[in-house]
Design a protein around this motif. Structure first.
Motif, PDB file in Angstrom:
ATOM      1  N   THR A   1       0.828  -1.203   0.000  1.00  0.00           N
ATOM      2  CA  THR A   1       0.000   0.000   0.000  1.00  0.00           C
ATOM      3  C   THR A   1       0.866   1.258   0.000  1.00  0.00           C
TER       4      THR A   1
ATOM      5  N   ASP B   1      -0.915   9.032  -0.710  1.00  0.00           N
ATOM      6  CA  ASP B   1      -0.725  10.358  -1.291  1.00  0.00           C
ATOM      7  C   ASP B   1       0.128  11.141  -0.298  1.00  0.00           C
TER       8      ASP B   1
ATOM      9  N   ASP C   1      -3.838   4.212  -1.141  1.00  0.00           N
ATOM     10  CA  ASP C   1      -4.484   3.724  -2.359  1.00  0.00           C
ATOM     11  C   ASP C   1      -5.237   2.420  -2.127  1.00  0.00           C
ATOM     12  N   ARG C   2      -4.981   1.805  -0.973  1.00  0.00           N
ATOM     13  CA  ARG C   2      -5.703   0.604  -0.573  1.00  0.00           C
ATOM     14  C   ARG C   2      -5.992   0.712   0.918  1.00  0.00           C
TER      15      ARG C   2
END
Length: 293
Positions: free
Chosen positions: A195, A198, A205-206
């Protein structure tokens, strides 16, 4: 006559020793008072929660550092039994300066069955945090508090805040210090290492199950609370137990609501997961964040 001279020499030596010792004690007392003037003098307690398989002993280095710096002279322990009963060891005097409470959880691991649904376990065991807070409030009447946690302790604290954010009868949280928190998974959890986040928002993102369970914090985290997130990076994006991305994903959960949010990456020898709570670098950061004027 000879005996009298010897006696006077002995008395003189003792007098010098007392003067030197007394002077040393006086100097150390002066130094402690000088150090103490650098820190806020409040009656707000700071509660420490340890990690998985650990105990209050993991918190003593940080507490002892704070005491040596003149921040406080009161450190007590709250032992939480498996059934949630809290036993206090030591007493916080009236108007004690920056008192520290070290929490010891008897139920500090999970059974094989519990590990299959550890998200539910974290949520349930946040009641241990509440038990300490409620009994502390009944004993001492505190209306404000600071919370410090290492590793798994962060999940208990985060779930406590999620479950009690709207309870106005509980003490207000002034500061939260998260050390090595695995908010979006740990090394042994499937998908945690893969994972990424940002870098600006901390949004992963997961989102793993434990993280999704904490998403209500984005709408309920106290707006008066200042947050300091400390994590380790041994050079490979990991502290040996927690991926950096997992620790830093805390930003997405709380930063838009918290009064302030800051992060600090620890590198080198002190970056290892268990060494983070033994690090004087972390001690200094913690003391300055919580109490420095």
């Amino acid at each position: 006559m000879h005996k009298q001279k010897v006696t006077w020499w002995i008395l003189g030596g003792l007098l010098v020793l007392l003067l030197v010792t007394g002077g040393g004690l006086g100097l150390r007392s002066y130094q402690r008072k000088a150090l103490a003037r650098q820190y806020r003098q409040t009656t707000t307690p700071t509660i420490f929660f340890h990690g998985y398989g650990s105990s209050y002993r993991a918190e003593r280095q940080m507490a002892n550092y704070a005491r040596k710096q003149g921040v406080t002279n009161t450190v007590v322990r709250a032992n939480v039994a498996r059934n949630g009963r809290v036993t206090w060891h030591g007493t916080i005097p009236p108007k004690a300066r920056n008192p520290i409470i070290l929490v010891n959880l008897d139920n500090n691991k999970m059974t094989a069955t519990e590990r299959k649904d550890f998200v539910k376990v974290y949520d349930q065991r946040s009641q241990y945090v509440k038990a300490v807070v409620v009994t502390m409030q009944k004993r001492y009447g505190f209306k404000h508090m600071n919370l410090v946690a290492h590793s798994m302790g962060n999940l208990l604290v985060a779930n406590y805040i999620k479950n009690n954010a709207h309870n106005k009868h509980l003490p207000q949280i002034d500061h939260v210090v998260a050390i090595a928190g695995h908010f979006n998974g740990f090394n042994g959890e499937a998908g945690a290492k893969q994972t990424s986040i940002d870098p600006q928002t901390g949004k992963p993102d997961r989102m793993l199950p434990g993280y999704r369970a904490l998403l209500p914090l984005r709408h309920t985290f106290p707006k008066t609370t200042q947050v300091f997130n400390i994590y380790g990076d041994q050079g490979d994006g990991n502290d040996g137990a927690v991926p950096v991305a997992s620790a830093r994903s805390y930003r997405y959960l709380v930063a838009t609501r918290a009064r302030s949010y800051q992060e600090k990456k620890i590198t080198g020898h002190d970056a290892q997961h268990s060494r983070l709570h033994e690090s004087q670098q972390v001690d200094r950061l913690l003391v300055n964040f919580l109490w420095r004027k």
